[in-house]
Design an enzyme around this catalytic site. Structure first.
Site, PDB file in Angstrom:
ATOM      1  N   ASP A 117     -49.448  79.077 -66.794  1.00 24.83           N
ATOM      2  CA  ASP A 117     -50.271  78.467 -67.838  1.00 24.83           C
ATOM      3  C   ASP A 117     -51.090  77.304 -67.284  1.00 24.83           C
ATOM      4  OD1 ASP A 117     -49.105  80.270 -69.526  1.00 24.83           O
ATOM      5  OD2 ASP A 117     -47.796  78.827 -70.535  1.00 24.83           O
ATOM      6  N   THR A 165     -54.059  78.660 -65.579  1.00 30.59           N
ATOM      7  CA  THR A 165     -55.031  79.113 -66.568  1.00 30.59           C
ATOM      8  C   THR A 165     -55.879  77.946 -67.072  1.00 30.59           C
ATOM      9  OG1 THR A 165     -53.574  80.914 -67.292  1.00 30.59           O
ATOM     10  CG2 THR A 165     -55.329  80.250 -68.794  1.00 30.59           C
ATOM     11  N   ASP A 194     -58.040  82.854 -62.571  1.00 32.75           N
ATOM     12  CA  ASP A 194     -57.609  83.778 -63.615  1.00 32.75           C
ATOM     13  C   ASP A 194     -56.887  84.965 -63.002  1.00 32.75           C
ATOM     14  OD1 ASP A 194     -57.563  84.574 -66.396  1.00 32.75           O
ATOM     15  OD2 ASP A 194     -58.977  86.145 -65.828  1.00 32.75           O
ATOM     16  N   ASP A 246     -53.294  83.590 -61.864  1.00 28.53           N
ATOM     17  CA  ASP A 246     -52.216  83.482 -62.864  1.00 28.53           C
ATOM     18  C   ASP A 246     -51.634  84.858 -63.191  1.00 28.53           C
ATOM     19  OD1 ASP A 246     -53.975  84.649 -64.691  1.00 28.53           O
ATOM     20  OD2 ASP A 246     -54.421  82.780 -65.726  1.00 28.53           O
ATOM     21  N   GLY A 247     -52.467  85.903 -63.075  1.00 32.62           N
ATOM     22  CA  GLY A 247     -51.941  87.252 -63.236  1.00 32.62           C
ATOM     23  C   GLY A 247     -50.996  87.636 -62.113  1.00 32.62           C
ATOM     24  N   ARG A 303     -47.016  88.713 -62.313  1.00 35.35           N
ATOM     25  CA  ARG A 303     -46.416  89.886 -61.661  1.00 35.35           C
ATOM     26  C   ARG A 303     -45.271  89.474 -60.753  1.00 35.35           C
ATOM     27  NH1 ARG A 303     -51.859  91.141 -61.378  1.00 35.35           N
ATOM     28  NH2 ARG A 303     -52.033  90.505 -59.191  1.00 35.35           N
ATOM     29  N   ASP A 306     -54.234  83.229 -72.029  1.00 36.82           N
ATOM     30  CA  ASP A 306     -55.189  83.769 -71.067  1.00 36.82           C
ATOM     31  C   ASP A 306     -56.412  84.344 -71.780  1.00 36.82           C
ATOM     32  OD1 ASP A 306     -55.704  84.477 -68.206  1.00 36.82           O
ATOM     33  OD2 ASP A 306     -55.704  86.490 -69.017  1.00 36.82           O
ATOM     34  N   ASP A 334     -60.232  82.816 -71.714  1.00 35.98           N
ATOM     35  CA  ASP A 334     -61.324  83.684 -71.255  1.00 35.98           C
ATOM     36  C   ASP A 334     -62.530  83.554 -72.174  1.00 35.98           C
ATOM     37  OD1 ASP A 334     -59.919  84.603 -69.089  1.00 35.98           O
ATOM     38  OD2 ASP A 334     -59.400  86.541 -69.976  1.00 35.98           O
TER      39      ASP A 334
END
Length: 218
Positions: free
Chosen positions: A31, A34, A68, A71-72, A76, A89, A93
């Site tokens: 977070d 983000t 961005d 953070d993905g 994972r 997220d 965006d």
């Protein structure tokens, strides 16, 4: 285009996985990444793009937008993504997209390019609608992972246009924005049609109460 960008996105995500795992081990929150990424995009848009400093704006926005992806990668690495993280997220965006296209609209209007400013404003609104269609469809249980110009495609294209104009190709941004306006419209239609096909035929009869109450979930 979708296949090309799909392969590109997969490659970028794979490249960020090691960094994502390292940040998770260090105790960094996805977070937080983000928030930082969104702040960087807003700065790039409001401080640089809105003043016509397109090359610098593109550099700052690109570096920030890559967070961005990071953070993905962190999600994972954790093996799961919280519902709040997914909500945050998506929300950030929309803020970032508004900063990019809104700043360009402002600069073009102040620069006297009123028609192109209107086209860019259309891209801003259209991009938000495209994202909303997907979110709303998924909330109703439909799949909506279709479209010729998703968010990454839109950002990459506008970055290319900004760099072209920033390096002296005066028509670069204009050509890209007209192209993007068309692609955005096509994407919205693609998603609407895709959802409609999943819904099946309407029932033959409907009660009066059902007709009156239709659409109140919006």
């Amino acid at each position: 285009m979708a296949k090309i960008f799909g392969s590109f996105k997969s490659g970028v995500r794979a490249a960020f996985d090691p960094m994502g795992r390292a940040l998770v081990r260090a105790g960094v929150s996805p977070d937080a990444i983000t928030y930082v990424g969104t702040a960087g995009v807003v700065v790039g848009g409001v401080v640089f793009a809105a003043r016509g400093q397109l090359v610098l704006a593109t550099i700052v926005i690109t570096l920030s937008a890559l967070l961005d992806v990071l953070d993905g990668a962190m999600a994972r690495a954790r093996g799961s993504s919280s519902r709040y993280g997914a909500f945050l997220d998506s929300t950030m965006d929309r803020v970032a997209d508004g900063a990019v296209f809104g700043s360009l609209t402002w600069w073009l209007f102040v620069d006297g390019q009123h028609v192109l400013a209107g086209v860019t404003l259309f891209c801003l609104i259209g991009g938000q609608v495209v994202s909303y269609i997907r979110a709303r469809a998924q909330s109703l249980g439909f799949s909506c992972d279709v479209g010729i110009a998703e968010r990454m495609e839109r950002l990459v294209l506008v970055g290319i246009g900004a760099l072209l104009t920033g390096f002296g190709v005066s028509w670069g941004l204009g050509a890209i924005m007209w192209l993007l306006a068309g692609l955005t419209l096509v994407t919205a239609v693609q998603r609407i049609v895709h959802v409609r096909r999943q819904d099946g035929p309407a029932p033959a009869t409907r009660t009066e109460d059902a007709t009156v109450n239709e659409g109140r979930g919006e």
